[in-house]
Write an enzyme that holds these catalytic residues in place. Structure first.
Site, mmCIF file in Angstrom:
data_model
loop_
_atom_site.group_PDB
_atom_site.id
_atom_site.type_symbol
_atom_site.label_atom_id
_atom_site.label_comp_id
_atom_site.label_asym_id
_atom_site.label_seq_id
_atom_site.Cartn_x
_atom_site.Cartn_y
_atom_site.Cartn_z
ATOM 1 N N LYS A 61 -27.630 22.132 47.522
ATOM 2 C CA LYS A 61 -26.964 23.392 47.174
ATOM 3 C C LYS A 61 -27.609 24.003 45.930
ATOM 4 O O LYS A 61 -27.805 25.220 45.851
ATOM 5 C CB LYS A 61 -25.467 23.144 46.931
ATOM 6 C CG LYS A 61 -24.703 22.852 48.220
ATOM 7 C CD LYS A 61 -23.259 22.430 47.994
ATOM 8 C CE LYS A 61 -22.601 22.076 49.330
ATOM 9 N NZ LYS A 61 -21.193 21.686 49.240
ATOM 10 N N GLN A 105 -17.442 19.637 44.678
ATOM 11 C CA GLN A 105 -17.834 18.896 45.878
ATOM 12 C C GLN A 105 -16.743 17.908 46.278
ATOM 13 O O GLN A 105 -16.218 17.166 45.440
ATOM 14 C CB GLN A 105 -19.171 18.174 45.614
ATOM 15 C CG GLN A 105 -19.764 17.474 46.822
ATOM 16 C CD GLN A 105 -20.184 18.432 47.949
ATOM 17 O OE1 GLN A 105 -20.489 19.596 47.709
ATOM 18 N NE2 GLN A 105 -20.187 17.945 49.168
ATOM 19 N N ASP A 128 -15.973 28.275 48.172
ATOM 20 C CA ASP A 128 -15.840 27.334 49.290
ATOM 21 C C ASP A 128 -14.808 27.817 50.299
ATOM 22 O O ASP A 128 -14.757 27.327 51.429
ATOM 23 C CB ASP A 128 -15.367 25.960 48.767
ATOM 24 C CG ASP A 128 -16.489 24.941 48.746
ATOM 25 O OD1 ASP A 128 -17.363 25.011 49.621
ATOM 26 O OD2 ASP A 128 -16.462 24.078 47.851
#
Ligand code: GUN
Length: 300
Positions: A61, A105, A128
């Protein structure tokens, strides 16, 4: 004895190619925005602990941020970090004018309550798309920031001109991150959706009826290739590491490719699309308009 070779007939849903096209569009749009005096998007990338898979995903990422022209700010926290410390960091990032998007994450260590964390991120910085507000918006057909994996699957289909409206779509797996929002995206674009999960009876029957099959189980061997409807579209969201170290999807690629009309590989399918959508969401959270390299399916 002569062996009969199964020929691959399916066309490839190439996530590497499509994600590169999306990231290039994001990059061009960001450079145009910065050229006009706009602020360069900033993404805070938070990793708690050192789970090997999570570390690999986060590294990828951060690399994609570089490709897209996004400033990544790294926060690598010890596995013992308390929930209060993590929430305090999120509060700080929520208040920071340099941070447009916040990514924590998952999974988090077991002593941390994940919903408390995902819902602490300001909904406008929730790139997200995991915040209850953003999932609720998707459910109500008012999409805001959308979960990256399902958005990536839709982008992959639409890049190849696959119109899912009116199709019977079967989503295998009902997780918060993939299965549930995937069903909402498919519903939004007019598919008839079945979601199967661990309590579902007769998975085979559902899979056999799928014109569009999305597998998001995270375990190989549950969905069998011989159940795949000939000519159907197969999207494999699973990323599984075999004891040999090989990365495979939920579905055996070569036998599934012999039946399907379209299929996404693992690796190189949904994974890079998820990251490209994170870049797109971050650009959009900054107020950068991005024109995608394909026409999205109208909502249903
Ligand atoms: N863990 C697995 N997939 C994801 C994702 O898309 N975002 C985050 N933050 N964590 C994940």
């Amino acid at each position: 004895m002569k062996t009969i070779q199964q020929e691959s007939t399916a066309k490839l849903l190439d996530g590497i190619k499509v994600s590169a096209a999306v990231i290039e569009c994001v990059r061009e749009s960001i450079e145009a925005h910065v050229g006009k005096g706009g602020r360069r998007p900033g993404l805070a990338v938070v990793l708690v602990g050192s789970d090997p898979a999570s570390s690999i995903y986060v590294r990828a990422k951060r690399r994609d941020c570089e490709r897209a022209g996004i400033r990544a700010q790294d926060f690598d926290l010890d596995a013992q970090t308390s929930q209060d410390e993590l929430l305090a960091l999120i509060d700080r990032l929520n208040d920071s004018p340099d941070v447009d998007g916040i990514l924590v994450q998952l999974p988090l260590p077991p002593h941390i309550d994940e919903p408390a964390v995902t819902n602490r991120i300001h909904a406008d910085k929730d790139v997200d798309g995991f915040h209850a507000f953003n999932v609720g918006k998707l459910a109500l057909r008012q999409p805001g920031l959308r979960p990256c994996t399902p958005r990536g699957v839709m982008a992959l289909l639409h890049f190849y001109g696959i119109a899912n409206r009116s199709m019977h779509a079967v989503v295998v797996g009902a997780s918060n991150i993939v299965g549930r929002p995937m069903a909402l995206e498919l519903l939004l674009t007019g598919s008839t959706v079945t979601v199967s999960h661990r309590f579902t009876r007769n998975l085979e029957e559902h899979v056999r009826s799928a014109e569009l099959l999305i597998s998001a189980i995270g375990k190989p061997g549950i969905v069998q290739s011989e159940w795949i409807r000939p000519g159907s579209i197969v999207v494999d969201v699973g990323i599984n590491r075999l004891p040999s170290g090989k990365i495979v999807g939920d579905i055996d690629f070569s036998s599934a490719a012999a039946r399907a009309g379209w299929i996404s590989p693992v690796p190189g399918g949904v994974g890079p699309m998820t990251r490209a959508m994170l870049m797109l969401n971050t650009a959009e959270a900054t107020g950068v308009g991005v024109k995608m390299p394909f026409k999205a399916q109208p909502t249903g």
